[in-house]
Design a protein around this motif. Structure first.
Motif, PDB file in Angstrom:
ATOM      1  N   GLN A 110      12.512   1.713  -0.118  1.00 54.23           N
ATOM      2  CA  GLN A 110      11.457   2.673   0.184  1.00 54.23           C
ATOM      3  C   GLN A 110      10.146   1.979   0.548  1.00 54.23           C
ATOM      4  OE1 GLN A 110      11.927   5.830   0.529  1.00 54.23           O
ATOM      5  NE2 GLN A 110      13.946   6.067  -0.379  1.00 54.23           N
ATOM      6  N   LEU A 111       9.809   0.921  -0.180  1.00 54.24           N
ATOM      7  CA  LEU A 111       8.572   0.201   0.108  1.00 54.24           C
ATOM      8  C   LEU A 111       8.658  -0.503   1.453  1.00 54.24           C
ATOM      9  CD1 LEU A 111       5.763  -0.706  -0.717  1.00 54.24           C
ATOM     10  CD2 LEU A 111       6.814  -2.582  -2.013  1.00 54.24           C
ATOM     11  N   THR A 112       9.810  -1.074   1.757  1.00 53.03           N
ATOM     12  CA  THR A 112       9.982  -1.731   3.048  1.00 53.03           C
ATOM     13  C   THR A 112       9.782  -0.739   4.192  1.00 53.03           C
ATOM     14  OG1 THR A 112      11.475  -3.395   2.137  1.00 53.03           O
ATOM     15  CG2 THR A 112      11.604  -3.000   4.508  1.00 53.03           C
ATOM     16  N   VAL A 113      10.374   0.442   4.073  1.00 54.10           N
ATOM     17  CA  VAL A 113      10.195   1.477   5.097  1.00 54.10           C
ATOM     18  C   VAL A 113       8.722   1.867   5.218  1.00 54.10           C
ATOM     19  CG1 VAL A 113      10.698   3.883   5.682  1.00 54.10           C
ATOM     20  CG2 VAL A 113      12.536   2.380   4.902  1.00 54.10           C
ATOM     21  N   CYS A 114       8.071   2.043   4.091  1.00 53.78           N
ATOM     22  CA  CYS A 114       6.661   2.442   4.067  1.00 53.78           C
ATOM     23  C   CYS A 114       5.776   1.401   4.747  1.00 53.78           C
ATOM     24  CB  CYS A 114       6.224   2.659   2.620  1.00 53.78           C
ATOM     25  SG  CYS A 114       4.501   3.119   2.403  1.00 53.78           S
TER      26      CYS A 114
ATOM     27  N   ALA B 118       0.014   5.611   0.106  1.00 55.20           N
ATOM     28  CA  ALA B 118       0.317   7.040   0.019  1.00 55.20           C
ATOM     29  C   ALA B 118      -0.297   7.798   1.191  1.00 55.20           C
ATOM     30  CB  ALA B 118      -0.192   7.601  -1.304  1.00 55.20           C
ATOM     31  N   ARG B 119      -1.439   7.316   1.679  1.00 51.97           N
ATOM     32  CA  ARG B 119      -2.131   7.997   2.778  1.00 51.97           C
ATOM     33  C   ARG B 119      -1.753   7.443   4.144  1.00 51.97           C
ATOM     34  NH1 ARG B 119      -8.155   8.683  -0.101  1.00 51.97           N
ATOM     35  NH2 ARG B 119      -7.366   9.885  -1.896  1.00 51.97           N
TER      36      ARG B 119
ATOM     37  N   GLU C 143      -4.211  11.985  -9.946  1.00 55.46           N
ATOM     38  CA  GLU C 143      -4.385  11.824  -8.497  1.00 55.46           C
ATOM     39  C   GLU C 143      -3.227  11.038  -7.886  1.00 55.46           C
ATOM     40  OE1 GLU C 143      -7.682  10.439  -5.182  1.00 55.46           O
ATOM     41  OE2 GLU C 143      -8.292  11.129  -7.161  1.00 55.46           O
ATOM     42  N   ALA C 144      -2.825   9.973  -8.539  1.00 54.85           N
ATOM     43  CA  ALA C 144      -1.676   9.210  -8.041  1.00 54.85           C
ATOM     44  C   ALA C 144      -0.426  10.077  -8.038  1.00 54.85           C
ATOM     45  CB  ALA C 144      -1.460   7.966  -8.904  1.00 54.85           C
ATOM     46  N   ARG C 145      -0.262  10.850  -9.064  1.00 55.14           N
ATOM     47  CA  ARG C 145       0.904  11.746  -9.188  1.00 55.14           C
ATOM     48  C   ARG C 145       0.923  12.772  -8.066  1.00 55.14           C
ATOM     49  NH1 ARG C 145       2.325  16.441 -12.647  1.00 55.14           N
ATOM     50  NH2 ARG C 145       4.414  16.124 -13.522  1.00 55.14           N
ATOM     51  N   ALA C 146      -0.254  13.305  -7.711  1.00 50.21           N
ATOM     52  CA  ALA C 146      -0.340  14.345  -6.686  1.00 50.21           C
ATOM     53  C   ALA C 146      -0.132  13.787  -5.277  1.00 50.21           C
ATOM     54  CB  ALA C 146      -1.697  15.041  -6.773  1.00 50.21           C
TER      55      ALA C 146
ATOM     56  N   VAL D 107      -7.703   2.641 -14.080  1.00 49.23           N
ATOM     57  CA  VAL D 107      -8.045   3.338 -12.842  1.00 49.23           C
ATOM     58  C   VAL D 107      -7.614   2.525 -11.629  1.00 49.23           C
ATOM     59  CG1 VAL D 107      -9.989   4.095 -11.406  1.00 49.23           C
ATOM     60  CG2 VAL D 107      -9.928   4.690 -13.838  1.00 49.23           C
ATOM     61  N   SER D 108      -7.876   1.230 -11.658  1.00 43.74           N
ATOM     62  CA  SER D 108      -7.556   0.364 -10.519  1.00 43.74           C
ATOM     63  C   SER D 108      -6.058   0.328 -10.230  1.00 43.74           C
ATOM     64  CB  SER D 108      -8.056  -1.058 -10.772  1.00 43.74           C
ATOM     65  OG  SER D 108      -9.453  -1.093 -10.946  1.00 43.74           O
ATOM     66  N   VAL D 109      -5.274   0.129 -11.270  1.00 45.32           N
ATOM     67  CA  VAL D 109      -3.826  -0.004 -11.067  1.00 45.32           C
ATOM     68  C   VAL D 109      -3.206   1.331 -10.678  1.00 45.32           C
ATOM     69  CG1 VAL D 109      -1.648  -0.669 -12.121  1.00 45.32           C
ATOM     70  CG2 VAL D 109      -3.710  -1.983 -12.615  1.00 45.32           C
ATOM     71  N   LEU D 110      -3.619   2.403 -11.315  1.00 45.03           N
ATOM     72  CA  LEU D 110      -3.044   3.700 -10.994  1.00 45.03           C
ATOM     73  C   LEU D 110      -3.377   4.143  -9.576  1.00 45.03           C
ATOM     74  CD1 LEU D 110      -3.678   5.497 -14.395  1.00 45.03           C
ATOM     75  CD2 LEU D 110      -1.440   4.898 -13.428  1.00 45.03           C
ATOM     76  N   LEU D 111      -4.511   3.703  -9.054  1.00 47.89           N
ATOM     77  CA  LEU D 111      -4.925   4.102  -7.699  1.00 47.89           C
ATOM     78  C   LEU D 111      -4.690   3.013  -6.651  1.00 47.89           C
ATOM     79  CD1 LEU D 111      -8.307   5.946  -8.462  1.00 47.89           C
ATOM     80  CD2 LEU D 111      -5.999   6.901  -8.329  1.00 47.89           C
ATOM     81  N   HIS D 112      -4.059   1.903  -7.036  1.00 46.21           N
ATOM     82  CA  HIS D 112      -4.053   0.756  -6.123  1.00 46.21           C
ATOM     83  C   HIS D 112      -3.257   0.988  -4.845  1.00 46.21           C
ATOM     84  CE1 HIS D 112      -0.059  -0.454  -7.827  1.00 46.21           C
ATOM     85  NE2 HIS D 112       0.093  -1.098  -6.687  1.00 46.21           N
ATOM     86  N   ASP D 113      -2.352   1.955  -4.835  1.00 50.49           N
ATOM     87  CA  ASP D 113      -1.562   2.199  -3.628  1.00 50.49           C
ATOM     88  C   ASP D 113      -1.872   3.527  -2.958  1.00 50.49           C
ATOM     89  OD1 ASP D 113      -0.207  -0.136  -3.096  1.00 50.49           O
ATOM     90  OD2 ASP D 113       1.524   0.364  -4.326  1.00 50.49           O
ATOM     91  N   LEU D 114      -3.063   4.074  -3.165  1.00 51.53           N
ATOM     92  CA  LEU D 114      -3.445   5.269  -2.429  1.00 51.53           C
ATOM     93  C   LEU D 114      -3.459   5.004  -0.930  1.00 51.53           C
ATOM     94  CD1 LEU D 114      -6.300   7.060  -4.429  1.00 51.53           C
ATOM     95  CD2 LEU D 114      -3.894   7.685  -4.243  1.00 51.53           C
ATOM     96  N   GLY D 115      -3.773   3.769  -0.536  1.00 53.05           N
ATOM     97  CA  GLY D 115      -3.748   3.430   0.888  1.00 53.05           C
ATOM     98  C   GLY D 115      -2.364   3.562   1.487  1.00 53.05           C
TER      99      GLY D 115
END
Length: 224
Positions: free
Chosen positions: A176-180, A83-84, A35-38, A73-81
């Protein structure tokens, strides 16, 4: 790896073996990786996987014993917010935490563990609170803090660093993170007033302001 394609789950397991750690290899963790990859751009995906790898190694060195599946699970999904793109009514951490909890419940991880996933993701930018929660929450933060600001990075050998970075390069992450983060400040400023995103807003986003906790108290409707 050039960064032109995202590594598979087996690549993460291979790097883990190089670091002499056994990563959780369950269906929920595999699916969280997928999911993180996608959903994530390459630089952000690489960040969450590096965080998982660094955290697993630091956890072992510190002789901690968290629930490895919950942490994975927590770490792999921690930045979905991120990504969205955040949300107008919730901090990006909460966007990710809500997604992580829903993911855990959908994978039959149970209510208690799903709530721990929520805590770990929601608090990943608040270590002064998270470190007083469970070992699962604390260990989730270890790897994230390592990849974000270098906390504990000096504990890795040059060969270990090379093993991680050759498979999951940083890909100009600082920029990239700063821009995001600045995009979230611009698009959803009301969700950034009481967290670390305000630092990016004040430094990089023209016209950004926030009321301080002092202002909140002094401008209240009470006479004393």
């Amino acid at each position: 790896m050039s960064g032109s394609e995202k590594p598979d789950f087996k690549d993460a397991l291979s790097v883990g073996r190089t670091l002499a750690v056994t990563l959780a290899d369950s269906r929920p963790v595999q699916d969280a990786y997928a999911e993180a990859r996608a959903e994530s751009p390459d630089w952000l995906f690489n960040h969450v996987v590096r965080s998982w790898l660094y955290g697993a190694r630091l956890t072992e060195r510190r002789a901690l014993n968290p629930d490895a599946e919950v942490v994975g699970v927590s770490v792999l999904l921690h930045d979905l917010g991120l990504a969205r793109g955040g949300a107008p009514d919730r901090r990006f951490e909460v966007v990710g935490a809500d997604a992580g909890r829903a993911f855990a419940l959908a994978h039959n991880m149970g209510e208690r563990r799903a709530e721990t996933v929520w805590d770990a993701i929601a608090l990943h930018t608040s270590p002064s609170i998270g470190h007083f929660k469970s070992a699962d929450v604390t260990c989730s933060q270890h790897g994230i803090a390592c990849d974000y600001g270098g906390a504990g990075y000096q504990q890795f050998s040059d060969d270990e660093k090379k093993a991680v970075l050759s498979t999951y390069p940083r890909l100009d992450m600082k920029k990239q993170l700063t821009v995001c983060l600045c995009d979230i400040v611009r698009n959803h400023p009301n969700t950034t007033k009481d967290n670390f995103l305000s630092d990016f807003g004040l430094k990089y986003v023209p016209g950004y302001t926030r009321n301080s906790a002092v202002d909140f108290l002094e401008n209240s409707s009470f006479s004393e």
